[in-house]
Design a protein around this motif. Structure first.
Motif, PDB file in Angstrom:
ATOM      1  N   VAL A 178      -2.137 -42.909 -18.530  1.00  0.00           N
ATOM      2  CA  VAL A 178      -0.989 -43.121 -17.650  1.00  0.00           C
ATOM      3  C   VAL A 178      -1.396 -42.924 -16.180  1.00  0.00           C
ATOM      4  N   LEU A 179      -0.957 -41.869 -15.480  1.00  0.00           N
ATOM      5  CA  LEU A 179      -1.158 -41.823 -14.027  1.00  0.00           C
ATOM      6  C   LEU A 179      -1.915 -40.605 -13.523  1.00  0.00           C
ATOM      7  N   ALA A 180      -1.467 -39.397 -13.833  1.00  0.00           N
ATOM      8  CA  ALA A 180      -2.057 -38.207 -13.207  1.00  0.00           C
ATOM      9  C   ALA A 180      -3.553 -38.098 -13.503  1.00  0.00           C
ATOM     10  N   GLY A 181      -3.913 -38.118 -14.773  1.00  0.00           N
ATOM     11  CA  GLY A 181      -5.320 -37.995 -15.130  1.00  0.00           C
ATOM     12  C   GLY A 181      -6.157 -39.146 -14.624  1.00  0.00           C
ATOM     13  N   PRO A 182      -5.727 -40.410 -14.856  1.00  0.00           N
ATOM     14  CA  PRO A 182      -6.511 -41.526 -14.337  1.00  0.00           C
ATOM     15  C   PRO A 182      -6.688 -41.520 -12.828  1.00  0.00           C
ATOM     16  N   TYR A 183      -5.674 -41.047 -12.079  1.00  0.00           N
ATOM     17  CA  TYR A 183      -5.829 -40.978 -10.625  1.00  0.00           C
ATOM     18  C   TYR A 183      -6.903 -39.965 -10.248  1.00  0.00           C
ATOM     19  N   CYS A 184      -6.916 -38.831 -10.942  1.00  0.00           N
ATOM     20  CA  CYS A 184      -7.940 -37.813 -10.690  1.00  0.00           C
ATOM     21  C   CYS A 184      -9.336 -38.385 -10.929  1.00  0.00           C
ATOM     22  N   THR A 185      -9.537 -39.013 -12.080  1.00  0.00           N
ATOM     23  CA  THR A 185     -10.871 -39.528 -12.400  1.00  0.00           C
ATOM     24  C   THR A 185     -11.207 -40.760 -11.568  1.00  0.00           C
ATOM     25  N   MET A 186     -10.193 -41.491 -11.094  1.00  0.00           N
ATOM     26  CA  MET A 186     -10.433 -42.595 -10.170  1.00  0.00           C
ATOM     27  C   MET A 186     -11.040 -42.088  -8.874  1.00  0.00           C
ATOM     28  N   LEU A 187     -10.521 -40.953  -8.365  1.00  0.00           N
ATOM     29  CA  LEU A 187     -11.102 -40.376  -7.151  1.00  0.00           C
ATOM     30  C   LEU A 187     -12.573 -40.034  -7.367  1.00  0.00           C
ATOM     31  N   LEU A 188     -12.892 -39.480  -8.535  1.00  0.00           N
ATOM     32  CA  LEU A 188     -14.281 -39.140  -8.853  1.00  0.00           C
ATOM     33  C   LEU A 188     -15.132 -40.401  -8.948  1.00  0.00           C
ATOM     34  N   ALA A 189     -14.585 -41.459  -9.571  1.00  0.00           N
ATOM     35  CA  ALA A 189     -15.324 -42.717  -9.688  1.00  0.00           C
ATOM     36  C   ALA A 189     -15.564 -43.347  -8.326  1.00  0.00           C
ATOM     37  N   ASP A 190     -14.548 -43.316  -7.455  1.00  0.00           N
ATOM     38  CA  ASP A 190     -14.713 -43.862  -6.102  1.00  0.00           C
ATOM     39  C   ASP A 190     -15.834 -43.146  -5.353  1.00  0.00           C
ATOM     40  N   MET A 191     -16.033 -41.866  -5.660  1.00  0.00           N
ATOM     41  CA  MET A 191     -17.092 -41.097  -4.992  1.00  0.00           C
ATOM     42  C   MET A 191     -18.420 -41.181  -5.733  1.00  0.00           C
ATOM     43  N   GLY A 192     -18.505 -42.092  -6.707  1.00  0.00           N
ATOM     44  CA  GLY A 192     -19.784 -42.394  -7.323  1.00  0.00           C
ATOM     45  C   GLY A 192     -20.012 -41.839  -8.705  1.00  0.00           C
ATOM     46  N   ALA A 193     -19.106 -41.015  -9.222  1.00  0.00           N
ATOM     47  CA  ALA A 193     -19.313 -40.457 -10.555  1.00  0.00           C
ATOM     48  C   ALA A 193     -19.287 -41.568 -11.602  1.00  0.00           C
ATOM     49  N   ASP A 194     -20.076 -41.389 -12.654  1.00  0.00           N
ATOM     50  CA  ASP A 194     -20.091 -42.294 -13.799  1.00  0.00           C
ATOM     51  C   ASP A 194     -18.958 -41.847 -14.722  1.00  0.00           C
ATOM     52  N   VAL A 195     -17.835 -42.544 -14.661  1.00  0.00           N
ATOM     53  CA  VAL A 195     -16.638 -42.142 -15.403  1.00  0.00           C
ATOM     54  C   VAL A 195     -16.515 -42.998 -16.661  1.00  0.00           C
ATOM     55  N   VAL A 196     -16.566 -42.340 -17.801  1.00  0.00           N
ATOM     56  CA  VAL A 196     -16.439 -43.003 -19.092  1.00  0.00           C
ATOM     57  C   VAL A 196     -15.023 -42.770 -19.614  1.00  0.00           C
ATOM     58  N   LYS A 197     -14.226 -43.813 -19.641  1.00  0.00           N
ATOM     59  CA  LYS A 197     -12.833 -43.705 -20.082  1.00  0.00           C
ATOM     60  C   LYS A 197     -12.793 -43.857 -21.603  1.00  0.00           C
ATOM     61  N   VAL A 198     -12.501 -42.782 -22.294  1.00  0.00           N
ATOM     62  CA  VAL A 198     -12.369 -42.791 -23.752  1.00  0.00           C
ATOM     63  C   VAL A 198     -10.910 -43.100 -24.077  1.00  0.00           C
ATOM     64  N   GLU A 199     -10.679 -44.287 -24.655  1.00  0.00           N
ATOM     65  CA  GLU A 199      -9.314 -44.727 -24.912  1.00  0.00           C
ATOM     66  C   GLU A 199      -8.981 -44.652 -26.394  1.00  0.00           C
ATOM     67  N   ARG A 200      -7.777 -44.258 -26.675  1.00  0.00           N
ATOM     68  CA  ARG A 200      -7.308 -44.193 -28.051  1.00  0.00           C
ATOM     69  C   ARG A 200      -7.201 -45.611 -28.609  1.00  0.00           C
ATOM     70  N   PRO A 201      -7.101 -45.783 -29.935  1.00  0.00           N
ATOM     71  CA  PRO A 201      -6.954 -47.136 -30.495  1.00  0.00           C
ATOM     72  C   PRO A 201      -5.808 -47.895 -29.839  1.00  0.00           C
ATOM     73  N   GLY A 202      -6.109 -49.073 -29.347  1.00  0.00           N
ATOM     74  CA  GLY A 202      -5.124 -49.861 -28.615  1.00  0.00           C
ATOM     75  C   GLY A 202      -5.189 -49.674 -27.119  1.00  0.00           C
ATOM     76  N   GLY A 203      -5.863 -48.621 -26.679  1.00  0.00           N
ATOM     77  CA  GLY A 203      -6.067 -48.414 -25.256  1.00  0.00           C
ATOM     78  C   GLY A 203      -4.978 -47.606 -24.575  1.00  0.00           C
ATOM     79  N   ASP A 204      -5.234 -47.281 -23.330  1.00  0.00           N
ATOM     80  CA  ASP A 204      -4.263 -46.569 -22.491  1.00  0.00           C
ATOM     81  C   ASP A 204      -2.923 -47.292 -22.542  1.00  0.00           C
ATOM     82  N   MET A 205      -1.849 -46.549 -22.730  1.00  0.00           N
ATOM     83  CA  MET A 205      -0.528 -47.155 -22.908  1.00  0.00           C
ATOM     84  C   MET A 205      -0.054 -47.946 -21.704  1.00  0.00           C
ATOM     85  N   ILE A 206      -0.676 -47.768 -20.533  1.00  0.00           N
ATOM     86  CA  ILE A 206      -0.213 -48.521 -19.362  1.00  0.00           C
ATOM     87  C   ILE A 206      -0.984 -49.818 -19.147  1.00  0.00           C
TER      88      ILE A 206
END
Length: 390
Positions: free
Chosen positions: A15-43
């Motif tokens: 959804v929003l809070a967690g992805p926004y946090c990890t988006m900031l880390l990704a923008d700063m160069g971190a290798d962010v691996v998004k582990v999605e449940r079956p069917g993917g993020d609900m948004i």
């Protein structure tokens, strides 16, 4: 190479809070691996779309907070997928999740378990009401969304017009501010690990964050023993510090001190007001009458005329629409609108850039959001090679 290019983040958020946090880390160069449940993020399926939701991989909501990440689809209840997840954890620096308290423990994948596989791991959670590890309360386990956090944390009670109902802020600050604080906590934990070799648990609750976000409401309650409530666009200790209707919209005037007030009166050709109400306490005592005078003056100006007349003398600005934001040269010069590919559409879209600016390792969106499970072979191939080397 970003400032965080040495970090791998395993991102279980949605959804929003967690992805926004990890988006900031990704923008700063971190290798962010998004582990999605079956069917993917609900948004993934949330609008808006450029044209055809059936053809486009995801909507603007998902695109905006998941850019620059890798995706792998895993069912943590499946033993093989659980093992794949643990293999990712073994090489991770940070794990981030935003489930309800106790959810990861149901899969035997809580903090204590994961640190058996990676003793230096930094494990971070974003929850509505925090985690029992940092302070147990009766609310933990309850679901929470931005609206719930804004309501409980005092934001709604202090937002809106005095004669109107409690009002949430437009942007989801319950999510976004919590996410930003969580990102700061993660980076602090990374710094601590660099000095000591110790990982730790980082916990940020939405309700807690909104109490911090309400700012002056907390100390006003403490100092005066009265609950602050809605004041519209005005300020409790400054005047004029408000929005005023103009001939073609609204503009804000922030006359922060006595000098600003004097300059404003000069522009209005109302030196009589400057002489009669020279100090902030006098202006606050007579704010209703003074607001009427300002409203009479402002409505005769266009936004451009009002702002231009005060430029360099009194802080003022138009209340802009998003269309006006897109046309603002400042926004483009600051790289705050960034084009990215929209899979399934024949055009790029623009998303908000990163407001953190750095001279040597500038943060920036590092490509579009991922397709569901797009990086499975890359990620599990890496882990297989690592296991073989061991």
């Amino acid at each position: 190479m970003g400032a965080l290019s040495n970090l791998r983040v395993v991102d279980l958020t949605q959804v929003l809070a967690g992805p926004y946090c990890t988006m900031l880390l990704a923008d700063m160069g971190a290798d962010v691996v998004k582990v999605e449940r079956p069917g993917g993020d609900m948004i993934r399926s949330n609008p808006p779309f450029v044209d055809d939701p059936e053809e486009e991989a995801y909507g603007g909501y998902f695109q905006s907070v998941n850019r620059g990440k890798k995706s792998i689809e895993l069912n943590l209840g499946d033993e093989a997928d659980r093992e794949d997840f643990l293999s990712l954890v073994e090489t991770a620096d940070v794990v981030v999740e935003n489930y309800r308290a106790g959810t990861m423990e149901k899969y035997d994948l809580g903090y204590e378990t994961l640190t058996e596989y990676n003793p230096q791991l930094i494990y971070s959670s974003i929850r509505g009401f925090g985690d029992p590890r940092t302070g147990e309360t009766y609310r933990q386990g309850q679901p929470s969304f931005d609206l719930i956090a804004q309501a409980l944390g005092g934001v709604m009670e202090t937002t809106g017009q005095p004669d109107g109902p409690p009002t949430k802020t437009g942007p989801g600050v319950g999510d976004l501010f919590t996410a930003t604080l969580n990102c700061i906590g993660i980076l602090a934990a990374v710094n601590h690990r660099e000095q000591t070799g110790e990982g730790q648990y980082v916990d940020t609750g939405m309700y807690d964050s909104m109490i911090s976000f309400t700012e002056r409401a907390i100390y006003q309650q403490s100092y005066h023993g009265e609950a602050p409530t809605r004041r519209g666009n005005s300020h409790p200790t400054l005047f004029p510090y408000d929005a005023f209707e103009t001939d073609d919209g609204y503009a804000v005037i922030a006359a922060f001190n006595d000098r600003h007030w004097k300059e404003l009166c000069d522009v209005m050709d109302r030196e009589d007001l400057a002489e009669e109400y020279p100090t902030t306490p006098e202006r606050l005592e007579n704010r209703d009458a003074l607001r009427v005078e300002l409203e009479k003056w402002a409505i005769e100006q266009t936004n451009d005329e009002l702002v231009s007349s005060l430029e360099g003398r009194v802080p003022a600005a138009p209340v802009q629409t998003t269309e006006e934001i897109f046309a603002d040269e400042h926004v483009h010069a600051r790289d705050m609108l960034v084009p990215v590919e929209q899979p399934g559409a024949d055009t790029d879209v623009e998303i908000a850039g990163n407001p953190i600016k750095m001279t040597e390792t500038p943060p920036k969106p590092r490509g579009r959001a991922p397709l569901l499970d797009e990086h499975r072979d890359e990620l599990l191939g890496e882990e297989a090679e690592t296991s073989a080397d061991d």
